[in-house]
Design a protein around this motif. Structure first.
Motif: not given
Length: 323
Positions: A124-134
């Motif tokens: 959950x804590x990485x959701x922003x970075x993961x969204x950027x990657x997506x």
């Protein structure tokens, strides 16, 4: 003429496989009927692990709708970006874009339920970075050219139908979401009527030197059902609306801003609130809204009642909106 939307999330508390199958098939038939009558959009969404059978696979369902229709657009609002493999998502959307001739619209959001992330082992804590990657991966993948992804060279084929890429919007109710959309030059879809956030997005567009636009819900965005006798319909079917309203309320923290937000605890309170409305055809015509969102299978609504409401809308409301 307002934008017209038929929304499906396929919620059906306690339903078994046979009933769920019948409801899914009914939704496809409703989408085809709406298509032939000029409804603008079918909208669907994504949630996981819900005990009431909330739709978890919006792109699979979108593909079925696109195959059953010819003109109507299908909006996934919203796909929970960090829960998807970016390369597979790029492929799936590209294929749906080709199949439909560009009728799929994807709104990418972060979601707001940590338990959904836990189910898929995503932090959950990485959701922003993961969204950027997506989002960055989708935009690179749809060029059809080789690019570097997690340290390896990859290429996604086939290229989509739509140029420069399939319709992709960034959803959310935070400044971080607005910044993300502006940085990537993507349209922004606030999850509620938030003029201040729209202004912030435009400021960030100027800062990044990118171009974009906002698709924002109106100040009033009720979910509608059309009936000849709203009093009778509320008495018979109000619990279905209340079920969805209370489910949303249980999921949404204080920081979440949504166009569908209710504090009602009873059917009477829900009716007075106006987030969900049962209206006659005359009342529907008189709503005066920029968009009319029908919810024919809301909260496990009986299929036959969903059909009655949809037919009343398509045959008793839409022709009058066009005059």
């Amino acid at each position: 003429m307002p934008v017209t939307v038929v929304r499906f999330n396929l919620v059906a508390p306690g339903a078994g496989p046979a009933e769920l199958g019948a409801r899914y098939r009914a939704a496809l038939e409703m989408a085809a009927y709406a298509d032939t009558h000029g409804v603008t959009t079918v909208q669907t969404e994504e949630h996981h692990g819900a005990v009431n059978n909330w739709l978890p696979s919006p792109f699979t369902f979108a593909g079925a709708v696109l195959g059953a229709t010819r003109r109507i657009s299908v909006t996934v609002s919203a796909a929970i970006g960090p829960l998807h493999d970016p390369l597979r998502l790029a492929e799936d959307i590209a294929v749906l874009d080709l199949v439909s001739g560009g009728r799929l619209v994807t709104v990418a959001g972060l979601g707001y339920r940590p338990e959904e992330y836990a189910q898929f082992g995503v932090a959950w804590a990485r959701r922003g970075r993961l969204q950027d990657e997506v989002l960055e991966t989708l935009l690179k993948a749809w060029t059809g050219e080789e690019f570097t992804y997690r340290g390896r060279t990859v290429r996604v084929t086939p290229r989509p139908f739509t140029e420069p890429h399939p319709p992709l919007l960034v959803g959310g109710s935070s400044r971080a979401a607005a910044r993300r959309a502006a940085r990537l030059g993507l349209p922004f879809f606030p999850s509620a009527h938030l003029p201040g956030l729209e202004a912030y997005y435009k400021e960030r567009l100027a800062e990044y030197g990118t171009e974009g636009w906002t698709l924002m819900p109106g100040a009033e965005t009720p979910l509608l059902h059309v009936a000849e006798d709203p009093d009778e319909a509320w008495a018979r079917y109000g619990e279905h609306f209340l079920h969805e309203a209370r489910t949303y309320a249980a999921w949404q923290s204080d920081g979440v801003r949504s166009a569908v937000r209710s504090t009602a605890g009873t059917v009477g309170e829900l009716r007075a609130e106006g987030v969900y409305r049962i209206v006659t055809p005359d009342e529907c015509v008189a709503q005066g809204l920029d968009s009319l969102v029908l919810h024919p299978l809301v909260g496990g609504m009986p299929v036959e009642e969903g059909w009655r409401g949809l037919r009343l809308f398509c045959e008793g409301v839409l022709p009058r909106l066009r005059t």
